[in-house]
Design a protein around this motif. Structure first.
Motif, PDB file in Angstrom:
ATOM      1  N   LEU A  30       0.845  -1.192   0.000  1.00  0.00           N
ATOM      2  CA  LEU A  30       0.000   0.000   0.000  1.00  0.00           C
ATOM      3  C   LEU A  30       0.876   1.234   0.000  1.00  0.00           C
ATOM      4  CD1 LEU A  30      -2.692  -1.066   2.605  1.00  0.00           C
ATOM      5  CD2 LEU A  30      -2.797  -1.245   0.128  1.00  0.00           C
ATOM      6  N   ARG A  31       0.408   2.281  -0.719  1.00  0.00           N
ATOM      7  CA  ARG A  31       1.149   3.530  -0.711  1.00  0.00           C
ATOM      8  C   ARG A  31       0.149   4.685  -0.718  1.00  0.00           C
ATOM      9  NH1 ARG A  31       2.011   5.429  -6.318  1.00  0.00           N
ATOM     10  NH2 ARG A  31       0.997   3.899  -7.633  1.00  0.00           N
ATOM     11  N   VAL A  32       0.567   5.812  -0.315  1.00  0.00           N
ATOM     12  CA  VAL A  32      -0.280   7.001  -0.250  1.00  0.00           C
ATOM     13  C   VAL A  32      -0.266   7.663  -1.623  1.00  0.00           C
ATOM     14  CG1 VAL A  32      -0.604   9.248   0.828  1.00  0.00           C
ATOM     15  CG2 VAL A  32       0.215   7.311   2.189  1.00  0.00           C
ATOM     16  N   VAL A  33      -1.455   8.005  -2.137  1.00  0.00           N
ATOM     17  CA  VAL A  33      -1.557   8.692  -3.420  1.00  0.00           C
ATOM     18  C   VAL A  33      -2.216  10.038  -3.206  1.00  0.00           C
ATOM     19  CG1 VAL A  33      -1.624   6.582  -4.799  1.00  0.00           C
ATOM     20  CG2 VAL A  33      -3.734   7.557  -3.947  1.00  0.00           C
ATOM     21  N   ARG A  34      -1.875  10.957  -4.083  1.00  0.00           N
ATOM     22  CA  ARG A  34      -2.493  12.283  -3.997  1.00  0.00           C
ATOM     23  C   ARG A  34      -3.870  12.260  -4.635  1.00  0.00           C
ATOM     24  NH1 ARG A  34       2.014  15.761  -6.681  1.00  0.00           N
ATOM     25  NH2 ARG A  34       3.746  14.804  -5.631  1.00  0.00           N
ATOM     26  N   ALA A  35      -4.690  13.217  -4.241  1.00  0.00           N
ATOM     27  CA  ALA A  35      -6.004  13.359  -4.864  1.00  0.00           C
ATOM     28  C   ALA A  35      -5.782  13.834  -6.297  1.00  0.00           C
ATOM     29  CB  ALA A  35      -6.847  14.363  -4.088  1.00  0.00           C
ATOM     30  N   PRO A  36      -6.595  13.369  -7.236  1.00  0.00           N
ATOM     31  CA  PRO A  36      -6.394  13.778  -8.630  1.00  0.00           C
ATOM     32  C   PRO A  36      -6.636  15.277  -8.773  1.00  0.00           C
ATOM     33  CG  PRO A  36      -8.462  12.590  -8.412  1.00  0.00           C
ATOM     34  CD  PRO A  36      -7.754  12.494  -7.092  1.00  0.00           C
ATOM     35  N   ALA A  37      -5.822  15.891  -9.589  1.00  0.00           N
ATOM     36  CA  ALA A  37      -5.978  17.330  -9.832  1.00  0.00           C
ATOM     37  C   ALA A  37      -7.266  17.541 -10.627  1.00  0.00           C
ATOM     38  CB  ALA A  37      -4.782  17.860 -10.614  1.00  0.00           C
ATOM     39  N   GLN A  38      -7.930  18.660 -10.348  1.00  0.00           N
ATOM     40  CA  GLN A  38      -9.171  18.938 -11.050  1.00  0.00           C
ATOM     41  C   GLN A  38      -8.828  19.227 -12.507  1.00  0.00           C
ATOM     42  OE1 GLN A  38     -11.510  21.898  -9.183  1.00  0.00           O
ATOM     43  NE2 GLN A  38     -13.270  21.573 -10.493  1.00  0.00           N
ATOM     44  N   ALA A  39      -9.398  18.427 -13.394  1.00  0.00           N
ATOM     45  CA  ALA A  39      -9.024  18.500 -14.800  1.00  0.00           C
ATOM     46  C   ALA A  39      -9.590  19.749 -15.480  1.00  0.00           C
ATOM     47  CB  ALA A  39      -9.513  17.258 -15.523  1.00  0.00           C
ATOM     48  N   ARG A  40     -10.777  20.184 -15.114  1.00  0.00           N
ATOM     49  CA  ARG A  40     -11.420  21.309 -15.798  1.00  0.00           C
ATOM     50  C   ARG A  40     -11.657  22.443 -14.811  1.00  0.00           C
ATOM     51  NH1 ARG A  40     -16.089  18.580 -19.486  1.00  0.00           N
ATOM     52  NH2 ARG A  40     -14.724  17.224 -20.678  1.00  0.00           N
ATOM     53  N   THR A  41     -11.546  23.625 -15.342  1.00  0.00           N
ATOM     54  CA  THR A  41     -11.889  24.786 -14.536  1.00  0.00           C
ATOM     55  C   THR A  41     -13.311  25.197 -14.884  1.00  0.00           C
ATOM     56  OG1 THR A  41     -11.082  26.333 -16.186  1.00  0.00           O
ATOM     57  CG2 THR A  41      -9.489  25.566 -14.545  1.00  0.00           C
ATOM     58  N   ARG A  42     -13.849  26.099 -14.136  1.00  0.00           N
ATOM     59  CA  ARG A  42     -15.220  26.553 -14.370  1.00  0.00           C
ATOM     60  C   ARG A  42     -15.273  27.770 -15.282  1.00  0.00           C
ATOM     61  NH1 ARG A  42     -18.426  25.694  -8.722  1.00  0.00           N
ATOM     62  NH2 ARG A  42     -17.688  23.587  -8.375  1.00  0.00           N
ATOM     63  N   VAL A  43     -14.144  28.249 -15.711  1.00  0.00           N
ATOM     64  CA  VAL A  43     -14.100  29.460 -16.539  1.00  0.00           C
ATOM     65  C   VAL A  43     -14.862  29.278 -17.852  1.00  0.00           C
ATOM     66  CG1 VAL A  43     -12.564  31.039 -17.759  1.00  0.00           C
ATOM     67  CG2 VAL A  43     -11.998  30.282 -15.447  1.00  0.00           C
ATOM     68  N   PRO A  44     -14.680  28.210 -18.605  1.00  0.00           N
ATOM     69  CA  PRO A  44     -15.449  28.083 -19.858  1.00  0.00           C
ATOM     70  C   PRO A  44     -16.955  28.051 -19.620  1.00  0.00           C
ATOM     71  CG  PRO A  44     -13.640  26.522 -19.840  1.00  0.00           C
ATOM     72  CD  PRO A  44     -13.711  27.127 -18.469  1.00  0.00           C
ATOM     73  N   PHE A  45     -17.390  27.371 -18.571  1.00  0.00           N
ATOM     74  CA  PHE A  45     -18.820  27.314 -18.263  1.00  0.00           C
ATOM     75  C   PHE A  45     -19.355  28.691 -17.935  1.00  0.00           C
ATOM     76  CE2 PHE A  45     -22.206  26.832 -15.068  1.00  0.00           C
ATOM     77  CZ  PHE A  45     -23.146  26.197 -15.859  1.00  0.00           C
TER      78      PHE A  45
END
Length: 137
Positions: A30-45
């Motif tokens: 077992l190893r510690v993993v980081r949370a996935p980076a947010q792929a999309r920003t809200r700017v286009p929306f």
């Protein structure tokens, strides 16, 4: 023997079966993993929402402007229609005055015409004259 002692000694009716012995599997690492980076920003929306809002406001403005322009044109055409209606009534009154029997007789006398003494009709089917025509004096 008491009931408690009997209950301890008697095996339960639904006891699990013993499992056969297996080889021990290696423990996963077992190893510690980081949370996935947010792929999309809200700017286009947000930009799309603002564009839709701007388009709606612009179309409402254009529609309102066109309706106001049509109202002015309708007012002008209504005024022109009223003026033309009044002109027609004036012309009908002038025509009625000029085509009265007295005015018509006076115009005929000025042109040298005389009233007819008798009348006759020509039947077109055979060319015969009906009635008693008389010569004018």
């Amino acid at each position: 023997m008491s009931a408690q002692a009997t209950a301890r000694v008697a095996p339960p009716a639904f006891a699990p079966r013993p499992r056969p012995e297996r080889e021990a599997a290696p423990a996963p690492r077992l190893r510690v993993v980081r949370a996935p980076a947010q792929a999309r920003t809200r700017v286009p929306f947000v930009l799309v929402c603002m564009a839709v809002l701007a388009a709606a406001l612009l179309s409402a403005l254009l529609l309102n402007t066109q309706m106001a322009q049509n109202a002015y044109q309708r007012h002008d055409l209504t005024n022109e229609l009223a003026r033309l209606d009044q002109d027609q009534k004036d012309l009908v009154a002038v025509l009625d005055h000029k085509s009265s029997p007295e005015e018509l007789a006076a115009s005929a006398r000025r042109l040298g015409m005389v009233p007819a003494a008798g009348t006759g009709w020509v039947r077109l089917a055979d060319g015969s004259v009906q009635g008693v025509p008389k010569a004018s004096k």
